[in-house]
Design a protein around this motif. Structure first.
Motif, short mmCIF file in Angstrom:
data_model
loop_
_atom_site.label_atom_id
_atom_site.label_comp_id
_atom_site.label_asym_id
_atom_site.label_seq_id
_atom_site.Cartn_x
_atom_site.Cartn_y
_atom_site.Cartn_z
N ARG A 134 0.85 -1.20 0.00
CA ARG A 134 0.00 0.00 0.00
C ARG A 134 0.88 1.24 0.00
O ARG A 134 1.74 1.42 0.87
N CYS A 135 0.69 2.10 -0.99
CA CYS A 135 1.46 3.34 -1.09
C CYS A 135 0.71 4.46 -0.38
O CYS A 135 -0.53 4.47 -0.34
N VAL A 136 1.44 5.42 0.17
CA VAL A 136 0.82 6.55 0.85
C VAL A 136 -0.03 7.38 -0.12
O VAL A 136 -0.94 8.10 0.30
N GLU A 137 0.25 7.25 -1.42
CA GLU A 137 -0.52 7.98 -2.43
C GLU A 137 -1.86 7.32 -2.73
O GLU A 137 -2.57 7.74 -3.64
N ALA A 138 -2.22 6.30 -1.96
CA ALA A 138 -3.53 5.64 -2.03
C ALA A 138 -3.69 4.72 -3.23
O ALA A 138 -4.79 4.54 -3.73
N GLN A 256 9.17 16.44 4.94
CA GLN A 256 7.77 16.83 5.12
C GLN A 256 7.17 16.09 6.32
O GLN A 256 6.36 15.18 6.15
N PRO A 257 7.56 16.45 7.53
CA PRO A 257 7.07 15.73 8.70
C PRO A 257 5.57 15.81 8.90
O PRO A 257 4.98 14.93 9.54
N GLN A 258 4.93 16.84 8.36
CA GLN A 258 3.48 16.95 8.51
C GLN A 258 2.74 15.95 7.61
O GLN A 258 1.56 15.70 7.80
N HIS A 272 -4.09 11.68 4.94
CA HIS A 272 -2.97 12.49 4.50
C HIS A 272 -3.47 13.94 4.43
O HIS A 272 -4.65 14.17 4.17
N PRO A 273 -2.63 14.94 4.65
CA PRO A 273 -3.10 16.32 4.60
C PRO A 273 -3.78 16.71 3.30
O PRO A 273 -4.58 17.64 3.26
N ARG A 274 -3.48 15.96 2.22
CA ARG A 274 -4.04 16.34 0.92
C ARG A 274 -5.04 15.33 0.36
O ARG A 274 -5.60 15.56 -0.71
#
Length: 315
Positions: A134-138, A256-258, A272-274
């Motif tokens: 699973r990638c953080v980019e969904a 990018q710690p956020q 994710h913030p976005r």
């Protein structure tokens, strides 16, 4: 999902029994490469060196019962910024990566620091495991990785009680990696795990997929796979592994710690913030319609590692 406390007890960060029992565990399991040698025979190793084939028996106990994603998708849709930031660049340019000769230095808080040749690591107990990725980019895949458990390597160097984390450093080949000219990351790429995460039986050092040696674009000749975490934790083309006392500074957390946390456990409840992480695009699908599973579906095996932690804070 369970409610977690806002603090991290030290006993949960680094379980005490891991350190008290490590030496007896290592001794019982054996501590030499020869004793652990259940991987490629000399004939198979020669074949791997010549034609790239990498035979391994599937471990069904650690594999999901899902049809793997097609190899042509796994090998052409990649994140490997050293070769470019779009998904197709790695498969176009990674052939430049030189993977022989290759060594992996293992150092830090260990009793026996060593430098391993990649072909010696292929002699460790290899197995195929079909893991969700699973990638953080969904987006997600199902990959038939071939590798050995990280703890098999740890047996050969004997981590001391000071080893609370593991840091992974990847290769820098300036003449071959076109992406290095862009200061996206303070190269080399670095990642890290807590020691109990690294020693978990699901954690693999991977050397192949689909019955062959790893393609360069997938992180040849050796990469990290931690299936309950987002893909960026899986350091590619590893050249150094250090057992350390303090939490290492990892590349994306520095940048990018956020957006990227040290733990990076797959968690549909933390967006994710976005974008949302509640759904994922299971390749080759075009839409994010598959519900994301806590810990990427491995909660039964790994959720206990994080008892007492607020996973919305320690993401």
């Amino acid at each position: 999902m369970a409610h977690f406390k806002d603090h991290i007890p030290s006993s949960e960060i680094t379980p005490k029994d891991i350190f008290l029992n490590r030496r007896s565990f290592m001794a019982a399991a054996g501590g030499t490469l020869a004793a652990a040698s259940m991987g490629l025979s000399p004939k198979q190793l020669h074949a791997a060196q010549i034609d790239g084939t990498l035979p391994a028996t599937r471990n069904k106990d650690f594999s999901v019962d899902v049809t793997p994603t097609a190899k042509n998708i796994i090998s052409t849709y990649n994140n490997y910024y050293e070769f470019g930031t779009d998904k197709s660049s790695p498969s176009r340019y990674a052939e430049r990566l030189v993977t022989r000769p290759w060594t992996v230095e293992v150092t830090g808080e260990v009793e026996t620091p060593r430098i391993f040749d990649i072909d010696d690591l292929l002699k460790l107990p290899l197995q195929e495991r079909v893991y969700r990725f699973r990638c953080v980019e969904a987006w997600s895949m199902v990959v038939p990785w071939i590798g050995f458990e990280f703890r098999e390597l740890a047996k050969l160097v004997n981590p001391t009680s000071k080893a609370k984390y593991v840091e992974f450093t990847t290769v820098v080949q300036k003449e071959n990696m076109t992406g290095l000219r862009y200061p996206i990351i303070d190269w080399p790429y670095k990642e890290g795990l807590r020691i109990d995460e690294a020693m978990h039986p699901l954690t693999l050092l991977t050397v192949g997929l689909y019955g062959d040696l790893l393609p360069n674009q997938n992180g040849a000749p050796i990469r990290l796979i931690v299936p309950w975490k987002y893909g960026f934790k899986g350091a590619k083309s590893i050249v150094r592994i250090a057992f350390v006392e303090k939490q290492p500074k990892t590349s994306w957390v520095e940048i990018q710690p956020q957006e990227y946390g040290f733990y990076a456990n797959v968690n549909p409840a933390v967006s994710h913030p976005r974008w949302s992480q509640q759904y994922e695009r299971a390749l080759p699908n075009l839409f994010a319609s598959q519900p994301t599973l806590p810990f990427n579906g491995y909660a039964d095996q790994v959720a206990s590692l994080y008892t007492g932690m607020d996973l919305s804070k320690y993401y």
